[in-house]
Design a protein around this motif. Sequence first.
Motif, PDB file in Angstrom:
ATOM      1  N   VAL A  89       0.841  -1.203   0.000  1.00  0.00           N
ATOM      2  CA  VAL A  89       0.000   0.000   0.000  1.00  0.00           C
ATOM      3  C   VAL A  89       0.876   1.252   0.000  1.00  0.00           C
ATOM      4  N   HIS A  90       2.053   1.139   0.573  1.00  0.00           N
ATOM      5  CA  HIS A  90       2.971   2.283   0.703  1.00  0.00           C
ATOM      6  C   HIS A  90       4.180   2.144  -0.219  1.00  0.00           C
ATOM      7  N   ARG A  91       3.957   1.590  -1.402  1.00  0.00           N
ATOM      8  CA  ARG A  91       5.070   1.315  -2.321  1.00  0.00           C
ATOM      9  C   ARG A  91       5.867   2.569  -2.681  1.00  0.00           C
ATOM     10  N   ASP A  92       5.207   3.727  -2.819  1.00  0.00           N
ATOM     11  CA  ASP A  92       5.938   4.954  -3.161  1.00  0.00           C
ATOM     12  C   ASP A  92       6.914   5.338  -2.052  1.00  0.00           C
ATOM     13  N   LEU A  93       6.495   5.170  -0.837  1.00  0.00           N
ATOM     14  CA  LEU A  93       7.367   5.452   0.295  1.00  0.00           C
ATOM     15  C   LEU A  93       8.508   4.438   0.361  1.00  0.00           C
ATOM     16  N   LEU A  94       8.212   3.182   0.038  1.00  0.00           N
ATOM     17  CA  LEU A  94       9.264   2.162   0.017  1.00  0.00           C
ATOM     18  C   LEU A  94      10.340   2.499  -1.007  1.00  0.00           C
ATOM     19  N   VAL A  95       9.921   2.992  -2.159  1.00  0.00           N
ATOM     20  CA  VAL A  95      10.900   3.372  -3.186  1.00  0.00           C
ATOM     21  C   VAL A  95      11.800   4.479  -2.657  1.00  0.00           C
ATOM     22  N   PHE A  96      11.216   5.475  -1.998  1.00  0.00           N
ATOM     23  CA  PHE A  96      12.028   6.542  -1.408  1.00  0.00           C
ATOM     24  C   PHE A  96      13.028   5.967  -0.411  1.00  0.00           C
ATOM     25  N   LEU A  97      12.547   5.137   0.502  1.00  0.00           N
ATOM     26  CA  LEU A  97      13.430   4.569   1.530  1.00  0.00           C
ATOM     27  C   LEU A  97      14.546   3.757   0.894  1.00  0.00           C
ATOM     28  N   MET A  98      14.218   3.018  -0.147  1.00  0.00           N
ATOM     29  CA  MET A  98      15.217   2.214  -0.835  1.00  0.00           C
ATOM     30  C   MET A  98      16.273   3.104  -1.505  1.00  0.00           C
ATOM     31  N   PHE A  99      15.827   4.180  -2.117  1.00  0.00           N
ATOM     32  CA  PHE A  99      16.760   5.054  -2.826  1.00  0.00           C
ATOM     33  C   PHE A  99      17.625   5.881  -1.882  1.00  0.00           C
TER      34      PHE A  99
END
Length: 184
Positions: A89-99
């Motif tokens: 559900v929070h995939r956009d936030l996960l991408v930020f955290l990953m980057f």
Amino acid sequence: MLRPAAEEKLLKALAVAIVEHPRGTFKEIAQAAGVSKATLNRFCGTRDNLIEMLFDYGSEVMNQIIVETDLHEAPVPEVFQRLVDGHLVHRDLLVFLMFQWRPDSLHDCGEEARWLPYTNALDQFFLRGQREKVFRIDIGAPVLTELFASLLFGLVDGERRGRVARASMGATLQQFFMQGATAG
């Protein structure tokens, strides 16, 4: 801590903007998030403050997922499905955290403490799953936590790059993880 919906929406938009414009100016980041530079300035002041706010928000969200999944009581397979769904559900936030994540940054600035409750909760969940013979015991619980996070982040990034279909991500992650980590 619950944030107002408008603030959450802005934080999510800013997380995406930072990923899509990693070297963008403050104005470019603001525009990509759909706000003015003045609004962004009032909201966070500096890029460093924005990154810190997004890390705080990311930590809150990840810990909220842990709370909402009922790690200690619900059946392990159900909890695992909730974990996958809650994160996606929070995939956009996960991408930020990953980057933004760098392995060397955790110890240097105390970042490890921010994520410790989250990783400890996942470690305990996987240990419970091992005790209940749902997960293999020949792979340590912390390793299962790392594998889960890596698979999750990898699929989310693959979706962002157009290599993974959004519709099947949750089922794919669950099937791949559970088939590779089952006790029997």
